[in-house]
Design a protein around this motif. Structure first.
Motif, PDB file in Angstrom:
ATOM      1  N   VAL A 197       6.540   6.241   7.000  1.00 21.52           N
ATOM      2  CA  VAL A 197       5.503   5.754   6.585  1.00 21.52           C
ATOM      3  C   VAL A 197       5.638   4.425   5.769  1.00 21.52           C
ATOM      4  O   VAL A 197       6.216   4.303   4.599  1.00 21.52           O
ATOM      5  CB  VAL A 197       4.567   6.819   5.500  1.00 21.52           C
ATOM      6  CG1 VAL A 197       3.498   6.339   5.115  1.00 21.52           C
ATOM      7  CG2 VAL A 197       4.507   7.941   6.296  1.00 21.52           C
ATOM      8  N   ALA A 198       5.051   3.331   6.268  1.00 19.75           N
ATOM      9  CA  ALA A 198       5.209   1.993   5.828  1.00 19.75           C
ATOM     10  C   ALA A 198       3.752   1.239   5.720  1.00 19.75           C
ATOM     11  O   ALA A 198       2.776   1.511   6.091  1.00 19.75           O
ATOM     12  CB  ALA A 198       6.282   1.215   6.550  1.00 19.75           C
ATOM     13  N   GLY A 199       4.184   0.152   4.991  1.00 22.42           N
ATOM     14  CA  GLY A 199       2.920  -0.879   4.903  1.00 22.42           C
ATOM     15  C   GLY A 199       2.571  -1.425   3.717  1.00 22.42           C
ATOM     16  O   GLY A 199       3.221  -0.524   2.739  1.00 22.42           O
ATOM     17  N   ASP A 200       1.826  -2.510   3.494  1.00 24.64           N
ATOM     18  CA  ASP A 200       1.789  -3.048   2.399  1.00 24.64           C
ATOM     19  C   ASP A 200       1.016  -2.008   1.220  1.00 24.64           C
ATOM     20  O   ASP A 200       1.333  -1.776   0.286  1.00 24.64           O
ATOM     21  CB  ASP A 200       0.824  -4.118   2.442  1.00 24.64           C
ATOM     22  CG  ASP A 200       0.747  -5.178   1.008  1.00 24.64           C
ATOM     23  OD1 ASP A 200       1.820  -5.552   0.691  1.00 24.64           O
ATOM     24  OD2 ASP A 200      -0.451  -5.034   0.608  1.00 24.64           O
ATOM     25  N   PRO A 201      -0.136  -1.559   1.855  1.00 23.80           N
ATOM     26  CA  PRO A 201      -0.849  -0.346   0.778  1.00 23.80           C
ATOM     27  C   PRO A 201       0.128   0.562   0.168  1.00 23.80           C
ATOM     28  O   PRO A 201       0.032   1.055  -0.895  1.00 23.80           O
ATOM     29  CB  PRO A 201      -1.810   0.193   1.648  1.00 23.80           C
ATOM     30  CG  PRO A 201      -1.784  -0.202   2.937  1.00 23.80           C
ATOM     31  CD  PRO A 201      -0.820  -1.336   3.060  1.00 23.80           C
ATOM     32  N   VAL A 202       1.056   1.153   1.123  1.00 27.84           N
ATOM     33  CA  VAL A 202       1.970   2.183   0.497  1.00 27.84           C
ATOM     34  C   VAL A 202       3.054   1.563  -0.304  1.00 27.84           C
ATOM     35  O   VAL A 202       2.961   2.098  -1.648  1.00 27.84           O
ATOM     36  CB  VAL A 202       2.997   2.648   1.712  1.00 27.84           C
ATOM     37  CG1 VAL A 202       3.743   3.839   1.340  1.00 27.84           C
ATOM     38  CG2 VAL A 202       2.163   3.062   2.892  1.00 27.84           C
ATOM     39  N   SER A 203       3.673   0.578  -0.189  1.00 29.79           N
ATOM     40  CA  SER A 203       4.565   0.064  -1.455  1.00 29.79           C
ATOM     41  C   SER A 203       3.643  -0.480  -2.346  1.00 29.79           C
ATOM     42  O   SER A 203       4.157  -0.160  -3.569  1.00 29.79           O
ATOM     43  CB  SER A 203       5.308  -1.079  -0.654  1.00 29.79           C
ATOM     44  OG  SER A 203       4.550  -2.023  -0.074  1.00 29.79           O
ATOM     45  N   ARG A 204       2.505  -1.212  -2.089  1.00 31.99           N
ATOM     46  CA  ARG A 204       1.900  -1.559  -3.415  1.00 31.99           C
ATOM     47  C   ARG A 204       1.517  -0.610  -4.257  1.00 31.99           C
ATOM     48  O   ARG A 204       1.582  -0.573  -5.544  1.00 31.99           O
ATOM     49  CB  ARG A 204       0.685  -2.483  -2.772  1.00 31.99           C
ATOM     50  CG  ARG A 204       0.341  -3.389  -3.722  1.00 31.99           C
ATOM     51  CD  ARG A 204      -1.014  -4.104  -3.321  1.00 31.99           C
ATOM     52  NE  ARG A 204      -2.050  -3.210  -2.754  1.00 31.99           N
ATOM     53  CZ  ARG A 204      -2.651  -3.308  -1.653  1.00 31.99           C
ATOM     54  NH1 ARG A 204      -2.391  -4.273  -0.743  1.00 31.99           N
ATOM     55  NH2 ARG A 204      -3.442  -2.538  -1.263  1.00 31.99           N
ATOM     56  N   ASP A 205       0.566   0.527  -3.712  1.00 37.93           N
ATOM     57  CA  ASP A 205       0.098   1.433  -4.434  1.00 37.93           C
ATOM     58  C   ASP A 205       1.088   2.372  -5.022  1.00 37.93           C
ATOM     59  O   ASP A 205       1.025   2.915  -6.006  1.00 37.93           O
ATOM     60  CB  ASP A 205      -1.172   2.116  -3.552  1.00 37.93           C
ATOM     61  CG  ASP A 205      -2.248   1.235  -3.532  1.00 37.93           C
ATOM     62  OD1 ASP A 205      -2.395   0.272  -4.274  1.00 37.93           O
ATOM     63  OD2 ASP A 205      -2.835   1.500  -2.483  1.00 37.93           O
TER      64      ASP A 205
END
Lengths: 765, 262
Positions: A197-205
């Motif tokens: 599970v990846a993506g900007d919202p994942v890392s950011r939040d």
């Protein structure tokens, strides 16, 4: 003189002062239930900032989503089998039920639009309407999947082992919460498949949430470590707790004020407690001197007042310097940076007020017998710590030339290192190598086109429908091929890919027709045909209703802000070589990160430079001498240069955490020099002895305070080296090395400089 | 004759209302909405409006002919005027109950008629917020229908029908329809997604009497999640004009007769 009366008043009325301090603290505490948090680093730039307005405009024009999660599914023996495909269908169905997911635009095998021709019938429909059950169906599916170039590297890897589910989020959804729900769905699936599970919202939040958690865990741990180390130093629990309370109170006051003013606690301001705890250690100098004085005088009250007379001026000026270093951030353009600066500046002032009232008052409650025992070691000739410091300062004093020469060499090396610093921010790299967020990102980027997404928007300067012209189509196609040459660009797609696909499919899948057709009518009719059956978003995402603008999707395999810069450069270059009345403008989350990186980090750099100037001015005022200001400025500048030199050589990028630390390092590193030089000058004036003696005395007595301060600080922050997020390790390492370095600089290098430059320094004095 | 029937219907209404079943309401609604007359012709203007307010316009002539009873076979013929670059494009549908439609499309730019697969009835109709099913009607047997209440919606006394698909082949979990008790046209429909949230709303904004048939001449479908809206207006419409069977052929797809399309 007012400050001294505050001290005397506090000593005369200790109970009143303590009660008052507690009441003020309680008042600020009443604000805490109103606390709001904002963990989204995106909000560092206000919603009205140009980049966010433009991105919103692009999102609106093309029906795009600000945030997208990418779920990777990997099967070592290949994705195309009934079992794995069934799981993909299940997972997709379940994901579409999650609140906050923009279900209608989830792209995965069961939902992505495919264009095919079967026995003369044109079919525009989802790729996998039913899970293939037998060999023949699987074979047909395999063919569909690999025949459509739009799918390759987007939803299927070249080796056929990895697929992705693209999950767009509704505005305002929390990426971590949704990612957790997706992980919950994935956990239920048995078998040999691996899920990411990846993506900007994942890392950011995830980062935002983890950061708050870590702050809640770390701040108390750091506090406890400090308490323990203090106890070892002063052998008195009561006084150690006093120092601790001093820090806690200022934290409560400043956080309370922040909340009362209605600001949400942002990731940046969430670091304030730790910073204030660090700044509070400056009151160590009061304790240090008090113990010496008490040993000399044997009278508590006299010792306190004398102590405050001796250290009052440097403590005030160090506070002023720290407050000013953070205060300049108030004049920066980014609001959370301003809030952060103001918060720390306020906290620093609060700390100093407490240093002159609460701390002296608390001294009055300590039993004299305790003090007798504790201060026994405080003799600069006997104490082992003091001896060591004398030796160190001796090295600088007696071998001043060599010391300065070594310093110069280190200085030059640092400058080379600094020239290598790369300003970049990559949030995925804020997670450790084996953290699931980082692993997921790495694995998906290895197999597919990329988890980061940027757009290049082609905007026609002339009439409507311009995009439908075959020459615009070919222009966009050429631009895609040009951008795809960049190594970190894994996939691009645009309206042209649909047009070419339909052209080919209408002509019985003849590869000869895998090109842009020759007339505008054909392009228009193909797209109309496509829109007759595709999801509305398929076309909306790549072209605006008036066909004036086209949106080219650029999937990037890294979250480095610099990657999008290269895409922009490539687009500019292409435009220069291929003149056509089409403007190319970047957008998307990758572009946002680039701007964020630039704005936030450069804002901090700007603040840092201003702080450097302001601190120098304060030094001039403090010493009422330009020369002494320069001398005491040297350890500070040197420490910072050395650290950044090391950062440059280590290849670590200048990112958000480092930029925040710059200001702290400035505010802290200058403290030691202020203490040292102030006390040295006092000593020279009082004792009338030789400069060498005065230097050694300063190193041994206030120097002990400096060393204590540095060790206390360093030990507390070394805890951070064990944090699970890399910015914390960076912060820990940075602070530990900064404190030790600047203490050493002050004790070795400052005497050397003073000795070498004494002619010049003392000419008038 | 029709008006006469209507009066009769109104007279029967109180008794009807007590006895009528959900299936009856839906059947009557289907007849009123999709099967009115022997044949039907309309000049249709469709506005596809994005969240940001940008519009795409589709203009077409739609011809429909019934074969058999309400709920039976139908043939559709569409000729596009707008967007400009699709002028002369034609589209033909043979609709069968309980079976996939046959569809043909004529692409003038390459002078070619192509059959188009129609597996997915719930896909968008020419990029609008209406699906093919919304345009031509959904098979009654595909859903379970229940009357959940009766209420007044504006001026109209309505049955509120809940229709839940028997199979998960559509993108909504159920639909609520406000069906007028007099003419049985739907006044409003609400579509609920699989999360149980309202996401699409249909409204009949203008109902006119055309040759004695109450006809929805203005309607809109609003997607609450994407913010996209489609407005449809019939600028001309007529019933029982005697459309010939021969119109629905490949030959006329390529060269439709002027009298039918204008």
């Amino acid at each position: 003189m007012q400050k001294f009366s505050l001290v005397e008043f506090s000593v005369e009325h200790p109970k009143l002062i303590v009660v008052l301090s507690v009441i003020v603290t309680l008042i600020f505490m009443t604000q805490f239930p109103k606390m709001k948090t904002d963990t989204n680093p995106k909000n560092m730039l206000p919603a009205t900032s140009d980049v966010r307005v433009w991105n919103d405009e692009v999102d609106g024009a093309f029906g795009l989503y600000e945030d997208m999660i990418v779920v990777g599914v990997k099967n070592e023996s290949g994705i195309v089998n009934t079992d794995t495909l069934g799981k993909i269908k299940n997972i997709t169905d379940e994901i579409m039920k999650i609140k906050g997911v923009a279900s209608r635009d989830v792209n995965s095998f069961p939902t992505i639009t495919n264009v095919t021709a079967e026995k003369g019938t044109l079919r525009v429909a989802p790729l996998m309407t039913d899970v293939p059950k037998n060999e023949a169906e699987l074979k047909a599916f395999q063919k569909d999947l690999f025949d459509n170039p739009l799918f390759l590297n987007r939803i299927i890897s070249k080796d056929g082992k990895t697929t992705a589910i693209y999950v767009p989020l509704e505005k305002g959804s929390n990426g971590k919460e949704i990612a957790d729900k997706i992980r919950g769905i994935l956990k239920k699936e048995k078998g040999s498949e691996k899920y990411y599970v990846a993506g900007d919202p994942v890392s950011r939040d995830t980062f935002g949430a983890e950061m708050f958690k870590l702050m809640a865990v770390f701040a108390p741990i750091a506090g406890m470590v400090m308490l323990f180390v203090r106890y070892l130093m002063f052998k008195d629990l009561f006084l150690s707790v006093t120092l601790m309370m001093d820090a806690m109170m200022s934290i409560v006051w400043s956080m309370g004020l922040l909340i009362a003013l209605g600001f949400p606690i942002h990731i940046m301001s969430s670091m304030a407690p730790v910073f204030l705890m660090a700044i509070a250690t400056d009151s160590m100098h009061i304790f240090n001197e008090f113990y010496f004085r008490y040993k000399e005088k044997g009278n508590k009250k006299v010792a306190i007042i004398e102590t405050m007379q001796a250290v009052g001026r440097p403590v005030r000026y160090t506070a002023l310097a720290t407050a000013a270093a953070f205060g300049v951030l108030l004049f920066m353009s980014i609001i959370p940076v301003r809030v952060f600066g103001g918060l720390i500046a306020f906290g620093t002032v609060a700390l100093r007020i407490l240093s002159f009232s609460f701390i002296p008052a608390m001294f009055m409650f300590v039993k004299e017998s305790h003090l007798d025992r504790a201060s026994k070691g405080e003799d600069i000739t006997v104490g082992s710590g003091s001896k060591l410091l004398r030796t160190l300062a001796g090295a600088g004093t007696y071998k001043a030339g060599i010391t300065v020469a070594i310093g110069l060499i280190l200085f030059l090396i640092s400058v080379i290192g600094i020239s290598k610093i790369v300003v970049n921010n990559n949030m995925v790299e804020w997670f450790k190598e084996n953290n699931e967020v980082r692993v997921a990102d790495r694995e998906i980027n290895k197999a597919l086109g990329g988890t980061s997404l940027g757009y290049v928007v082609a905007i026609s300067e002339s009439d409507d429908e311009y995009i439908k012209n075959p020459e615009s189509m070919r222009y966009i196609e050429g631009l895609q091929r040009h951008i795809e040459k960049l190594p970190m660009v894994g996939k691009t797609f645009s309206v042209v890919d649909y047009v070419k696909r339909i052209n080919r499919v209408l002509h019985d899948d003849d590869p000869k027709y895998d090109v842009v057709p020759d007339t505008k009518e054909a392009v228009g009719q193909y797209l109309f045909l496509f829109s007759m059956s595709a999801k509305p978003s398929d076309l909306d995402n790549v072209v605006d209703p008036s066909f004036k603008k086209a949106n080219i999707w650029v999937q990037i395999k890294t979250w480095d802000a610099g990657a999008m810069k290269e895409v922009i450069n490539a687009a500019d270059e292409y435009k220069k070589n291929n003149p056509l009345p089409l403007n190319l403008k970047p957008a998307g989350i990758a572009y946002f990160n680039l701007i964020w990186n630039h704005e936030v980090l450069w804002d901090m750099v700007k603040g840092f430079v201003f702080a450097l100037i302001v601190v120098f001015v304060i030094l001039v005022f403090n010493f009422r001498s330009f020369k002494w200001a320069i001398v005491s400025y040297v350890p500070l500048v040197f420490t910072i240069l050395l650290i950044y030199g090391v950062i440059g050589f280590s290849g670590k990028r200048f990112d958000m955490p480092i930029s925040v630390l710059s200001c702290l390092s400035l505010g802290m590193a200058v403290d030691f020099a202020i203490h040292f030089v102030s006390r040295l000058k006092q000593r020279l004036a009082e004792s009338k002895g030789s400069l060498t003696d005065a230097l050694l005395w300063t190193a041994a007595r206030p120097g002990k305070g400096i060393m204590r301060n540095a060790i206390l600080f360093a030990s507390a922050f070394s805890v951070m080296l064990f944090a699970p997020l890399t910015p914390y390790i960076t912060v820990g390492a940075f602070i530990v090395s900064m404190m030790l370095l600047s203490a050493l600089m002050t004790i070795i290098y400052l005497p050397a400089l003073i000795v070498l430059m004494r002619e010049w320094l003392f000419k008038k004095v | 004759m029709a008006r006469y029937l209507m009066v009769l219907l109104i007279m029967l209404l109180p008794i009807e209302a007590l006895a009528i079943s959900a299936e009856d309401v839906v059947k009557k609604s289907q007849a009123a909405f999709h099967y009115q007359g022997k044949d039907f012709k309309a000049r249709v203007v469709m506005k596809l409006i994005s969240k940001g307010g940008a519009e795409r316009v589709r203009e077409l002539t739609m011809l429909r002919k019934n074969y058999g009873e309400s709920g039976g076979d139908q043939k559709f013929f569409m000729y596009f005027f707008q967007p400009a670059d699709v002028k002369d494009m034609t589209f033909m549908v043979y609709k069968y109950p309980a079976k996939d439609d046959d569809r043909w499309l004529f692409v003038p730019a390459i002078n070619m008629v192509r059959r188009i697969a129609a597996q997915d009835k719930t896909s968008s109709f020419v990029g609008s917020d209406f699906t093919y099913e919304d345009v031509s009607g959904r098979d009654i047997e595909d859903d379970t229908h229940t009357i959940i209440k009766e209420e007044k919606l504006g001026e109209n006394d309505c049955y509120v029908i809940k229709s839940a698909p028997k199979r998960g082949d559509v993108d909504y979990s159920y639909k609520l329809s406000w069906i007028d008790k007099i003419h049985f046209l739907p006044i409003k429909e609400e579509y609920y997604d699989r999360k149980g949230e309202l996401y699409k709303v249909f409204t009949a904004d203008e109902i006119k009497d055309v040759k004695g048939f109450p006809t929805i001449t203005k309607r809109q479908m609003k997607n609450l999640q994407s913010g996209h809206t489609t407005e449809v207006a019939y600028i001309k419409s007529d019933y029982n004009i005697g459309i010939e069977d021969s119109l629905f052929s490949e030959r006329f797809l390529k060269q439709p007769l002027k009298k039918w399309i204008e």
